[in-house]
Design a protein around this motif. Sequence first.
Motif, mmCIF file in Angstrom:
data_model
loop_
_atom_site.group_PDB
_atom_site.id
_atom_site.type_symbol
_atom_site.label_atom_id
_atom_site.label_comp_id
_atom_site.label_asym_id
_atom_site.label_seq_id
_atom_site.Cartn_x
_atom_site.Cartn_y
_atom_site.Cartn_z
ATOM 1 N N MET A 276 -4.387 -11.289 -53.463
ATOM 2 C CA MET A 276 -4.278 -12.738 -53.522
ATOM 3 C C MET A 276 -5.141 -13.284 -54.641
ATOM 4 N N LYS A 277 -4.657 -14.332 -55.311
ATOM 5 C CA LYS A 277 -5.401 -14.935 -56.410
ATOM 6 C C LYS A 277 -6.527 -15.796 -55.857
ATOM 7 N N LYS A 278 -7.615 -15.885 -56.608
ATOM 8 C CA LYS A 278 -8.747 -16.703 -56.200
ATOM 9 C C LYS A 278 -8.537 -18.169 -56.544
ATOM 10 N N ASN A 279 -7.700 -18.454 -57.519
ATOM 11 C CA ASN A 279 -7.352 -19.836 -57.831
ATOM 12 C C ASN A 279 -6.005 -19.855 -58.533
ATOM 13 N N ILE A 280 -5.323 -20.965 -58.417
ATOM 14 C CA ILE A 280 -4.030 -21.138 -59.076
ATOM 15 C C ILE A 280 -4.004 -22.503 -59.752
ATOM 16 N N ARG A 281 -3.102 -22.645 -60.720
ATOM 17 C CA ARG A 281 -2.947 -23.886 -61.467
ATOM 18 C C ARG A 281 -1.545 -24.445 -61.221
ATOM 19 N N ILE A 282 -1.507 -25.670 -60.758
ATOM 20 C CA ILE A 282 -0.247 -26.331 -60.427
ATOM 21 C C ILE A 282 -0.088 -27.549 -61.319
ATOM 22 N N GLY A 283 1.043 -27.647 -61.990
ATOM 23 C CA GLY A 283 1.335 -28.794 -62.835
ATOM 24 C C GLY A 283 2.327 -29.728 -62.165
ATOM 25 N N ALA A 284 2.084 -31.026 -62.289
ATOM 26 C CA ALA A 284 2.984 -32.035 -61.721
ATOM 27 C C ALA A 284 3.912 -32.529 -62.820
ATOM 28 N N GLY A 285 5.181 -32.100 -62.779
ATOM 29 C CA GLY A 285 6.113 -32.389 -63.855
ATOM 30 C C GLY A 285 6.866 -33.690 -63.730
ATOM 31 N N ALA A 286 6.800 -34.338 -62.562
ATOM 32 C CA ALA A 286 7.476 -35.627 -62.368
ATOM 33 C C ALA A 286 6.918 -36.288 -61.128
ATOM 34 N N GLY A 287 6.827 -37.613 -61.183
ATOM 35 C CA GLY A 287 6.361 -38.382 -60.037
ATOM 36 C C GLY A 287 7.428 -39.278 -59.448
ATOM 37 N N TYR A 288 8.579 -39.353 -60.110
ATOM 38 C CA TYR A 288 9.728 -40.075 -59.563
ATOM 39 C C TYR A 288 10.965 -39.657 -60.348
ATOM 40 N N SER A 289 12.125 -40.076 -59.883
ATOM 41 C CA SER A 289 13.380 -39.572 -60.420
ATOM 42 C C SER A 289 13.544 -39.807 -61.918
ATOM 43 N N LEU B 178 1.491 -28.090 -51.193
ATOM 44 C CA LEU B 178 0.850 -27.333 -50.119
ATOM 45 C C LEU B 178 1.484 -25.957 -49.956
ATOM 46 N N ALA B 179 2.799 -25.855 -50.110
ATOM 47 C CA ALA B 179 3.494 -24.575 -49.899
ATOM 48 C C ALA B 179 2.975 -23.470 -50.817
ATOM 49 N N PRO B 180 2.878 -23.687 -52.139
ATOM 50 C CA PRO B 180 2.348 -22.602 -52.971
ATOM 51 C C PRO B 180 0.896 -22.264 -52.665
ATOM 52 N N LEU B 181 0.099 -23.210 -52.169
ATOM 53 C CA LEU B 181 -1.275 -22.911 -51.789
ATOM 54 C C LEU B 181 -1.300 -21.997 -50.570
ATOM 55 N N ILE B 182 -0.481 -22.313 -49.582
ATOM 56 C CA ILE B 182 -0.393 -21.466 -48.384
ATOM 57 C C ILE B 182 0.047 -20.058 -48.777
ATOM 58 N N HIS B 183 1.044 -19.990 -49.650
ATOM 59 C CA HIS B 183 1.574 -18.689 -50.071
ATOM 60 C C HIS B 183 0.546 -17.901 -50.888
ATOM 61 N N ALA B 184 -0.059 -18.563 -51.849
ATOM 62 C CA ALA B 184 -0.966 -17.861 -52.752
ATOM 63 C C ALA B 184 -2.245 -17.396 -52.066
ATOM 64 N N PHE B 185 -2.754 -18.207 -51.140
ATOM 65 C CA PHE B 185 -4.047 -17.900 -50.530
ATOM 66 C C PHE B 185 -3.932 -17.317 -49.120
ATOM 67 N N GLY B 186 -2.704 -17.236 -48.603
ATOM 68 C CA GLY B 186 -2.522 -16.664 -47.276
ATOM 69 C C GLY B 186 -3.082 -17.507 -46.155
ATOM 70 N N TRP B 187 -3.111 -18.815 -46.334
ATOM 71 C CA TRP B 187 -3.641 -19.687 -45.281
ATOM 72 C C TRP B 187 -2.760 -19.624 -44.031
ATOM 73 N N SER C 203 -8.835 -23.834 -55.816
ATOM 74 C CA SER C 203 -9.532 -22.644 -55.346
ATOM 75 C C SER C 203 -9.065 -22.269 -53.953
ATOM 76 N N GLU C 204 -9.475 -21.079 -53.521
ATOM 77 C CA GLU C 204 -9.013 -20.541 -52.241
ATOM 78 C C GLU C 204 -9.415 -21.414 -51.058
ATOM 79 N N ASP C 205 -10.515 -22.167 -51.188
ATOM 80 C CA ASP C 205 -10.951 -23.042 -50.095
ATOM 81 C C ASP C 205 -10.251 -24.394 -50.120
ATOM 82 N N GLY C 206 -9.373 -24.601 -51.099
ATOM 83 C CA GLY C 206 -8.619 -25.847 -51.197
ATOM 84 C C GLY C 206 -9.251 -26.892 -52.084
ATOM 85 N N SER C 207 -10.473 -26.659 -52.561
ATOM 86 C CA SER C 207 -11.075 -27.605 -53.499
ATOM 87 C C SER C 207 -10.289 -27.574 -54.809
#
Length: 446
Positions: free
Chosen positions: A1-14, A177-186, A237-241
């Motif tokens: 499992m990765k210790k941290n991941i980077r998530i980009g927000a590509g759109a906030g509305y249609s 939330l889904a990729p965080l659960i998947h990546a960190f095994g929460w 990070s793995e703790d959600g921060s």
Amino acid sequence: MKKNIRIGAGAGYSGDRIEPAIELAEKGEIDYLIFECLAERTIALAQQLKMKDSTLGYDPLLADRMHAVLRICNEKGIKIITNMGAANPLAAVEKIKEIARTLGLEKLKIAAVSGDDVLTVVQDGNYLDDTGSLVTELGSRLLSANAYLGAQPLVDALAQGADVIVTGRVADPALVLAPLIHAFGWPMDDWHRLGQGTLVGHLLECAGQITGGYFADPGYKDVANLARLGFPIGEVSEDGSVIITKVAGSGGSVTAATCKEQLLYEIHDPAAYLTPDVVADFSGVTITEIGRDRVAIRGATGHPKTGMLKVSIGYVDSYIGEGQMSYAGPGALARARLALDIVAERLKIADVKVGEIRYDLIGVNAIHGSALSASNPEPYEVRIRVAGRTSTMKEAVRIGNEVETLYTCGPAGGGGATKSAKDVVAVRSTLLPHALVPTTVHYEEI
């Protein structure tokens, strides 16, 4: 499992810009690219399109976004998660497959999450909406009913190796939330981590709003280069921060202030933010600037979910007719007021039945009303607007027509008339037990 991941927000509305998503994919060194494109009314409008053509009902910019980023993400191993499936996730998957083949991509696994469409469930039950009325009383005016799904089916899709996940209505934070659960095994009952992950999703879901979009107020809150606004990246990070940042050199800014405004955006009770996955508590959140365009955020917690899902109900509420015309030069305001008086009298003569009507002088009283604008200097130019809510399209059309006739039957110097009439799709809400909303994940591979 990765210790941290980077998530980009590509759109906030249609209708959001596409260039910032390309920038994230090319330069953001991200693991996931999220497109959040569903507002409350959007899915009802999409359902109307699907009723006319069964191959439609997904987001109108889905094809443009996929053409822009699919190859880059495929080459870099960036997974895409989006609710652009709207009313038709399966059709959206077919469109993405078509685009992938056009781009010459040879290995891609696409997942469609469905189950949010609960129209038949609410039609067959005695469910009260938030007005206290039975949903069934809407009758033929009822267009759609979609439950806000949680993260679990998205986690399942990621576990099966999906490169692109397309959903309909899910809770906005669940996309992150889904990729965080998947990546960190929460675990799905680790309420504190789920609460922190929901905070991350809430911070990122509106894309450019946390990097200075919808924030600027010249002289008070200045933001540089909004025309090239960069969209946010969450370093989690793995703790959600999380550290909120953006691509170096992109427009906008990430500060404690921009993050605080997004934290409070659309939150009813910060200590009890209800989602399908957790009741999140943001009351202990801390926000710390740790560098230029780098803000560290932590401290959210959570409590067990309620077991109920919010359902967004779309229906045809009424019709709106509108007409506008401009006046300029000496006496423009007096002529504009005379024009509004004429239209008001004409609508009475024609017995146009309106449930609600506005007579606005745009630039004078259209936003804050006449009381606050009374002492302001008289403008050199003004535009009138008449807008009314009716129960039939025929009456709605009449409103715009009466404004247009001011060309020959109104005061001097009017010009630039416009008119429109449309049906109004409105939204109500109800609740359903989670057990009544089963979900499925459909996979396609190239």
